[in-house]
Design an enzyme around this catalytic site. Structure first.
Site, PDB file in Angstrom:
ATOM      1  N   ASP A  18      75.852  15.074   0.638  1.00 24.27           N
ATOM      2  CA  ASP A  18      76.069  15.430   0.011  1.00 24.27           C
ATOM      3  C   ASP A  18      74.651  16.091  -0.426  1.00 24.27           C
ATOM      4  O   ASP A  18      73.630  15.532  -0.634  1.00 24.27           O
ATOM      5  CB  ASP A  18      77.162  15.193  -1.119  1.00 24.27           C
ATOM      6  CG  ASP A  18      77.491  15.710  -2.745  1.00 24.27           C
ATOM      7  OD1 ASP A  18      77.922  17.393  -2.039  1.00 24.27           O
ATOM      8  OD2 ASP A  18      78.150  15.592  -3.538  1.00 24.27           O
ATOM      9  N   ASN A  20      73.492  19.874   0.190  1.00 22.57           N
ATOM     10  CA  ASN A  20      72.999  20.856   0.700  1.00 22.57           C
ATOM     11  C   ASN A  20      73.146  22.240  -0.477  1.00 22.57           C
ATOM     12  O   ASN A  20      71.259  22.329   0.185  1.00 22.57           O
ATOM     13  CB  ASN A  20      74.286  21.593   1.832  1.00 22.57           C
ATOM     14  CG  ASN A  20      73.790  20.266   3.194  1.00 22.57           C
ATOM     15  OD1 ASN A  20      72.866  18.882   3.010  1.00 22.57           O
ATOM     16  ND2 ASN A  20      74.424  20.276   4.075  1.00 22.57           N
ATOM     17  N   TRP A  23      70.663  21.953  -2.706  1.00 25.87           N
ATOM     18  CA  TRP A  23      69.257  22.117  -2.492  1.00 25.87           C
ATOM     19  C   TRP A  23      68.547  23.242  -1.992  1.00 25.87           C
ATOM     20  O   TRP A  23      67.139  23.538  -2.718  1.00 25.87           O
ATOM     21  CB  TRP A  23      69.545  21.400  -0.710  1.00 25.87           C
ATOM     22  CG  TRP A  23      67.142  21.457   0.091  1.00 25.87           C
ATOM     23  CD1 TRP A  23      66.824  19.654  -0.161  1.00 25.87           C
ATOM     24  CD2 TRP A  23      67.336  21.667   0.514  1.00 25.87           C
ATOM     25  NE1 TRP A  23      65.742  20.160  -0.076  1.00 25.87           N
ATOM     26  CE2 TRP A  23      65.756  20.749   0.973  1.00 25.87           C
ATOM     27  CE3 TRP A  23      67.033  22.763   0.984  1.00 25.87           C
ATOM     28  CZ2 TRP A  23      65.095  22.134   2.138  1.00 25.87           C
ATOM     29  CZ3 TRP A  23      66.800  23.844   1.962  1.00 25.87           C
ATOM     30  CH2 TRP A  23      65.422  22.977   2.537  1.00 25.87           C
ATOM     31  N   ARG A  31      72.710  29.306   0.550  1.00 21.06           N
ATOM     32  CA  ARG A  31      73.690  27.652   1.548  1.00 21.06           C
ATOM     33  C   ARG A  31      72.959  27.553   2.469  1.00 21.06           C
ATOM     34  O   ARG A  31      73.069  25.723   3.486  1.00 21.06           O
ATOM     35  CB  ARG A  31      74.780  27.634   0.758  1.00 21.06           C
ATOM     36  CG  ARG A  31      75.181  28.467  -0.973  1.00 21.06           C
ATOM     37  CD  ARG A  31      76.562  28.173  -0.899  1.00 21.06           C
ATOM     38  NE  ARG A  31      76.975  26.605  -1.181  1.00 21.06           N
ATOM     39  CZ  ARG A  31      77.034  25.584  -2.218  1.00 21.06           C
ATOM     40  NH1 ARG A  31      76.587  25.814  -3.096  1.00 21.06           N
ATOM     41  NH2 ARG A  31      77.620  24.521  -1.474  1.00 21.06           N
ATOM     42  N   HIS A  35      71.866  23.948   4.253  1.00 22.04           N
ATOM     43  CA  HIS A  35      72.850  23.307   5.777  1.00 22.04           C
ATOM     44  C   HIS A  35      71.935  23.135   6.446  1.00 22.04           C
ATOM     45  O   HIS A  35      71.924  22.253   7.615  1.00 22.04           O
ATOM     46  CB  HIS A  35      74.330  23.822   6.028  1.00 22.04           C
ATOM     47  CG  HIS A  35      75.374  23.853   4.826  1.00 22.04           C
ATOM     48  ND1 HIS A  35      75.328  23.367   3.729  1.00 22.04           N
ATOM     49  CD2 HIS A  35      75.898  25.500   4.361  1.00 22.04           C
ATOM     50  CE1 HIS A  35      76.443  23.720   3.625  1.00 22.04           C
ATOM     51  NE2 HIS A  35      76.531  25.193   3.232  1.00 22.04           N
ATOM     52  N   LEU A 129      74.431   3.929  20.493  1.00 21.73           N
ATOM     53  CA  LEU A 129      75.223   3.374  19.004  1.00 21.73           C
ATOM     54  C   LEU A 129      76.136   4.691  19.156  1.00 21.73           C
ATOM     55  O   LEU A 129      76.333   5.396  19.720  1.00 21.73           O
ATOM     56  CB  LEU A 129      73.838   4.367  18.181  1.00 21.73           C
ATOM     57  CG  LEU A 129      73.798   4.742  16.581  1.00 21.73           C
ATOM     58  CD1 LEU A 129      72.924   3.457  16.056  1.00 21.73           C
ATOM     59  CD2 LEU A 129      74.875   5.971  16.830  1.00 21.73           C
ATOM     60  N   SER A 194      85.316  11.217  -2.839  1.00 21.23           N
ATOM     61  CA  SER A 194      86.336  12.386  -2.277  1.00 21.23           C
ATOM     62  C   SER A 194      86.683  12.265  -1.150  1.00 21.23           C
ATOM     63  O   SER A 194      86.652  12.673   0.150  1.00 21.23           O
ATOM     64  CB  SER A 194      85.063  12.595  -1.951  1.00 21.23           C
ATOM     65  OG  SER A 194      84.865  13.400  -3.428  1.00 21.23           O
ATOM     66  N   GLU A 205      79.850  -1.818   0.780  1.00 23.46           N
ATOM     67  CA  GLU A 205      78.907  -2.150   0.205  1.00 23.46           C
ATOM     68  C   GLU A 205      78.410  -0.250  -0.773  1.00 23.46           C
ATOM     69  O   GLU A 205      78.774   0.535   0.771  1.00 23.46           O
ATOM     70  CB  GLU A 205      77.769  -2.466   0.676  1.00 23.46           C
ATOM     71  CG  GLU A 205      77.946  -4.594   0.304  1.00 23.46           C
ATOM     72  CD  GLU A 205      77.822  -4.862  -0.447  1.00 23.46           C
ATOM     73  OE1 GLU A 205      77.326  -4.233  -1.960  1.00 23.46           O
ATOM     74  OE2 GLU A 205      78.753  -5.721  -1.166  1.00 23.46           O
TER      75      GLU A 205
END
Length: 238
Positions: A18, A20, A23, A31, A35, A129, A194, A205
């Site tokens: 959250d 972007n 910023w 915007r 992104h 991963l 959200s 956690e």
């Protein structure tokens, strides 16, 4: 469920990326610039997760509520996703990253869907991963879908209703087969989930940081892992 002492590396980390837009606004930029910077933060975070020994990294890339945004911004996000795939796919393959998608990403249209599916197929055999990307994802919808599937099996007689328990429902979620969620991070100072991984986050956690997503980097991720390691997880016990 037993408690867990501090010092452990989280196997599964999820991030609500959250900030972007804020910023970009702070810098007088469109915007889409936020992104783009956010995509760079993904690259840095993925590298840090691998270095820390994280097994699974789940990123909330596009929620089912994001369709309310202006059409131009949605198109920018879709274009950026395609661009990121093209640019990073070779690197992901070399680094042993497996890609998994959750959410109804079919809504992004056949061209982007085909590119996403090809990326998943190419990275399918990797095991260092797992990168899970949530696209057009909503947790309530996911849970409702799992419940519908259990109801269908019960109505067809292939599942005894008395056998429906937490494990049965979890097995129908889109995250089935992934490690339990250990750590959930949200950037930008917002303190809410959200509609993200509501079931999976039951005993995770949580860490809420004021850092805007484009400024989240390797240092920030490793600091979050260190804070996780310092916590005592009790799972409802003392």
């Amino acid at each position: 469920m037993p408690g867990q002492a501090g010092g452990a590396v989280p196997r599964h980390v999820a991030i609500i990326m959250d900030g972007n837009g804020r910023w970009a606004d702070q810098r007088g930029l469109p915007r889409v610039a936020g992104h783009r910077a956010g995509a760079e933060a993904v690259r840095k975070t993925l590298r840090a997760a691998g270095e820390c020994g994280v097994d699974t990294l789940t990123l909330y890339a596009f929620s089912s509520e994001n369709w309310r945004r202006p059409e131009g911004e949605i198109n920018d996000l879709k274009g950026l996703l395609g661009y990121y795939l093209e640019r990073e796919l070779d690197t992901l393959a070399k680094e042993g990253v497996r890609l998994k998608l959750i959410g109804d990403y079919g809504a992004f249209g056949p061209e982007l869907v085909a590119r996403l599916d090809r990326a998943v197929e190419r990275l399918a055999e990797n095991s260092r991963l797992t990168l899970v990307v949530a696209l057009n994802y909503g947790s309530r919808s996911e849970i409702a879908g799992a419940a519908r599937e259990l109801a269908r099996k019960a109505s067809e007689g292939t599942l005894d209703p008395s056998a429906i328990d937490e494990e049965a429902l979890a097995a129908e979620l889109q995250t089935a087969g992934l490690p339990d969620l250990d750590l959930l991070i949200r950037t930008s100072g917002e303190v809410r989930l959200s509609n993200f991984l509501l079931w999976q986050a039951a005993y995770s956690e949580m860490l809420f940081t004021p850092v805007l997503w484009p400024d989240f980097d390797e240092t920030a991720f490793k600091a979050a892992v260190a804070e996780f390691a310092a916590r005592q997880r009790r799972f409802g016990g003392r």
